[in-house]
Design a protein around this motif. Structure first.
Motif, PDB file in Angstrom:
ATOM      1  N   ALA A   1      51.578  44.834  55.813  1.00 26.68           N
ATOM      2  CA  ALA A   1      50.291  44.159  55.963  1.00 26.68           C
ATOM      3  C   ALA A   1      49.830  43.634  54.611  1.00 26.68           C
ATOM      4  CB  ALA A   1      49.240  45.107  56.530  1.00 26.68           C
ATOM      5  N   GLN A   2      49.300  42.414  54.606  1.00 30.25           N
ATOM      6  CA  GLN A   2      48.744  41.805  53.403  1.00 30.25           C
ATOM      7  C   GLN A   2      47.268  41.518  53.649  1.00 30.25           C
ATOM      8  OE1 GLN A   2      51.296  38.397  52.746  1.00 30.25           O
ATOM      9  NE2 GLN A   2      53.042  39.703  52.242  1.00 30.25           N
ATOM     10  N   ALA A   3      46.444  41.702  52.609  1.00 28.89           N
ATOM     11  CA  ALA A   3      45.003  41.482  52.714  1.00 28.89           C
ATOM     12  C   ALA A   3      44.629  40.141  52.095  1.00 28.89           C
ATOM     13  CB  ALA A   3      44.246  42.611  52.027  1.00 28.89           C
ATOM     14  N   PHE A   4      43.683  39.449  52.722  1.00 27.82           N
ATOM     15  CA  PHE A   4      43.235  38.130  52.278  1.00 27.82           C
ATOM     16  C   PHE A   4      41.713  38.143  52.130  1.00 27.82           C
ATOM     17  CE2 PHE A   4      47.257  37.618  54.314  1.00 27.82           C
ATOM     18  CZ  PHE A   4      47.881  36.570  53.674  1.00 27.82           C
ATOM     19  N   HIS A   5      41.225  37.581  51.024  1.00 33.70           N
ATOM     20  CA  HIS A   5      39.793  37.499  50.762  1.00 33.70           C
ATOM     21  C   HIS A   5      39.445  36.059  50.409  1.00 33.70           C
ATOM     22  CE1 HIS A   5      40.443  41.806  50.228  1.00 33.70           C
ATOM     23  NE2 HIS A   5      39.151  41.972  50.365  1.00 33.70           N
ATOM     24  N   SER A   6      38.386  35.549  51.016  1.00 34.89           N
ATOM     25  CA  SER A   6      37.913  34.194  50.778  1.00 34.89           C
ATOM     26  C   SER A   6      36.503  34.264  50.199  1.00 34.89           C
ATOM     27  CB  SER A   6      37.906  33.416  52.098  1.00 34.89           C
ATOM     28  OG  SER A   6      37.492  32.084  51.908  1.00 34.89           O
ATOM     29  N   PHE A   7      36.242  33.475  49.161  1.00 35.62           N
ATOM     30  CA  PHE A   7      34.938  33.444  48.505  1.00 35.62           C
ATOM     31  C   PHE A   7      34.374  32.026  48.555  1.00 35.62           C
ATOM     32  CE2 PHE A   7      37.366  36.822  46.545  1.00 35.62           C
ATOM     33  CZ  PHE A   7      36.470  37.879  46.540  1.00 35.62           C
ATOM     34  N   ASP A   8      33.081  31.908  48.853  1.00 34.77           N
ATOM     35  CA  ASP A   8      32.392  30.619  48.833  1.00 34.77           C
ATOM     36  C   ASP A   8      31.971  30.346  47.389  1.00 34.77           C
ATOM     37  OD1 ASP A   8      30.704  28.441  48.988  1.00 34.77           O
ATOM     38  OD2 ASP A   8      29.463  29.262  50.587  1.00 34.77           O
ATOM     39  N   ILE A   9      32.583  29.351  46.763  1.00 37.72           N
ATOM     40  CA  ILE A   9      32.256  29.012  45.377  1.00 37.72           C
ATOM     41  C   ILE A   9      31.510  27.680  45.286  1.00 37.72           C
ATOM     42  CG2 ILE A   9      34.123  30.395  44.392  1.00 37.72           C
ATOM     43  CD1 ILE A   9      35.654  27.696  43.973  1.00 37.72           C
ATOM     44  N   SER A  10      30.986  27.201  46.407  1.00 37.61           N
ATOM     45  CA  SER A  10      30.289  25.909  46.418  1.00 37.61           C
ATOM     46  C   SER A  10      29.039  25.920  45.552  1.00 37.61           C
ATOM     47  CB  SER A  10      29.946  25.498  47.847  1.00 37.61           C
ATOM     48  OG  SER A  10      29.063  26.438  48.445  1.00 37.61           O
ATOM     49  N   GLY A  11      28.492  27.097  45.242  1.00 33.49           N
ATOM     50  CA  GLY A  11      27.302  27.192  44.394  1.00 33.49           C
ATOM     51  C   GLY A  11      27.602  27.046  42.910  1.00 33.49           C
ATOM     52  N   ILE A  12      28.874  27.042  42.526  1.00 33.12           N
ATOM     53  CA  ILE A  12      29.244  26.810  41.127  1.00 33.12           C
ATOM     54  C   ILE A  12      29.391  25.304  40.958  1.00 33.12           C
ATOM     55  CG2 ILE A  12      30.967  27.216  39.327  1.00 33.12           C
ATOM     56  CD1 ILE A  12      31.703  29.834  40.823  1.00 33.12           C
TER      57      ILE A  12
ATOM     58  N   GLY B   1      33.385  37.281  55.464  1.00 31.11           N
ATOM     59  CA  GLY B   1      33.994  38.079  56.525  1.00 31.11           C
ATOM     60  C   GLY B   1      34.822  37.280  57.515  1.00 31.11           C
ATOM     61  N   GLY B   2      34.335  36.150  57.976  1.00 35.94           N
ATOM     62  CA  GLY B   2      35.030  35.370  58.985  1.00 35.94           C
ATOM     63  C   GLY B   2      36.275  34.656  58.484  1.00 35.94           C
ATOM     64  N   GLU B   3      36.465  34.616  57.159  1.00 31.68           N
ATOM     65  CA  GLU B   3      37.634  33.954  56.576  1.00 31.68           C
ATOM     66  C   GLU B   3      38.555  34.938  55.871  1.00 31.68           C
ATOM     67  OE1 GLU B   3      36.239  30.823  54.000  1.00 31.68           O
ATOM     68  OE2 GLU B   3      35.119  29.854  55.610  1.00 31.68           O
ATOM     69  N   SER B   4      38.232  36.222  55.960  1.00 23.95           N
ATOM     70  CA  SER B   4      39.000  37.259  55.276  1.00 23.95           C
ATOM     71  C   SER B   4      39.576  38.218  56.306  1.00 23.95           C
ATOM     72  CB  SER B   4      38.097  38.019  54.303  1.00 23.95           C
ATOM     73  OG  SER B   4      37.514  37.129  53.366  1.00 23.95           O
ATOM     74  N   GLY B   5      40.637  38.912  55.945  1.00 26.81           N
ATOM     75  CA  GLY B   5      41.245  39.863  56.868  1.00 26.81           C
ATOM     76  C   GLY B   5      42.628  40.245  56.399  1.00 26.81           C
ATOM     77  N   SER B   6      43.493  40.578  57.354  1.00 23.36           N
ATOM     78  CA  SER B   6      44.866  40.917  57.005  1.00 23.36           C
ATOM     79  C   SER B   6      45.825  40.270  57.996  1.00 23.36           C
ATOM     80  CB  SER B   6      45.075  42.442  56.978  1.00 23.36           C
ATOM     81  OG  SER B   6      44.832  43.017  58.238  1.00 23.36           O
ATOM     82  N   VAL B   7      47.041  40.060  57.511  1.00 24.53           N
ATOM     83  CA  VAL B   7      48.109  39.528  58.342  1.00 24.53           C
ATOM     84  C   VAL B   7      49.282  40.495  58.223  1.00 24.53           C
ATOM     85  CG1 VAL B   7      49.684  37.602  58.782  1.00 24.53           C
ATOM     86  CG2 VAL B   7      47.366  37.145  57.951  1.00 24.53           C
ATOM     87  N   ARG B   8      49.826  40.862  59.367  1.00 17.64           N
ATOM     88  CA  ARG B   8      50.975  41.780  59.381  1.00 17.64           C
ATOM     89  C   ARG B   8      52.279  41.001  59.513  1.00 17.64           C
ATOM     90  NH1 ARG B   8      48.616  46.714  63.139  1.00 17.64           N
ATOM     91  NH2 ARG B   8      47.103  47.405  61.579  1.00 17.64           N
TER      92      ARG B   8
END
Length: 164
Positions: free
Chosen positions: A37-48, A10-17
């Motif tokens: 508006a563009q949407a951005f999603h960030s995923f933590d993959i450190s567990g892979i 949540g804290g690394e995802s959002g949108s930019v207009r």
């Protein structure tokens, strides 16, 4: 084979207009003020674990909704892998760039899980790092200039299968 389902951070995802506004909502489309508006999603993959081999990646858009008619008015929705770090105004990408991982051209396309070999290749290139980040944008038409908001709101989870 190990299977993990990752939700966006949540804290690394959002949108930019297009005016540089950065928001916590993950909406993509155009606003009633005719801003793109563009949407951005960030995923933590450190567990892979480093050295893992990704065998499948599936994006799940269940729970999405739309405002207005984004697919009819703006065309297809594209997904790009983009290393943006902390989300900021400079992450907005104007125009119709090449290199999309997928294209979704109807709300029905968001109604089911989407898997693609391009996802596997893109995520494989990030194994051993901590983040996998993506951007969504409509590129056929950035805005309709009709004073009506046309948005897709995108909750997103990513299911990854890998072996180590």
């Amino acid at each position: 084979t190990t299977t993990v389902t990752l939700s966006y951070i949540g804290g690394e995802s959002g949108s930019v207009r297009s005016d540089g506004s950065v928001l916590g909502v993950r909406n993509v489309g155009d606003t009633s003020d005719n801003l793109s508006a563009q949407a951005f999603h960030s995923f933590d993959i450190s567990g892979i674990p480093a050295g893992s081999v990704i065998t499948s990646v599936t994006f799940n858009f269940s729970g999405f909704d739309t405002l207005g008619n984004p697919f009819a008015d703006l065309g297809c929705l594209y997904l790009y892998q983009q290393d943006y770090g902390a989300l900021g105004a400079g992450d907005f990408v104007a125009g119709s760039p090449a290199g999309a991982l997928i294209r979704i051209c109807s709300a029905g396309g968001l109604g089911s899980a989407v898997a693609d070999d391009d996802f596997v290749e893109s995520l494989q290139s990030k194994v051993g790092t901590t983040r996998f980040q993506v951007r969504f944008q409509f590129t056929d038409t950035a805005v309709t200039a009709d004073g009506e908001a046309d948005m897709a709101r995108l909750p997103l989870a990513m299911t990854v299968r890998y072996y180590h």
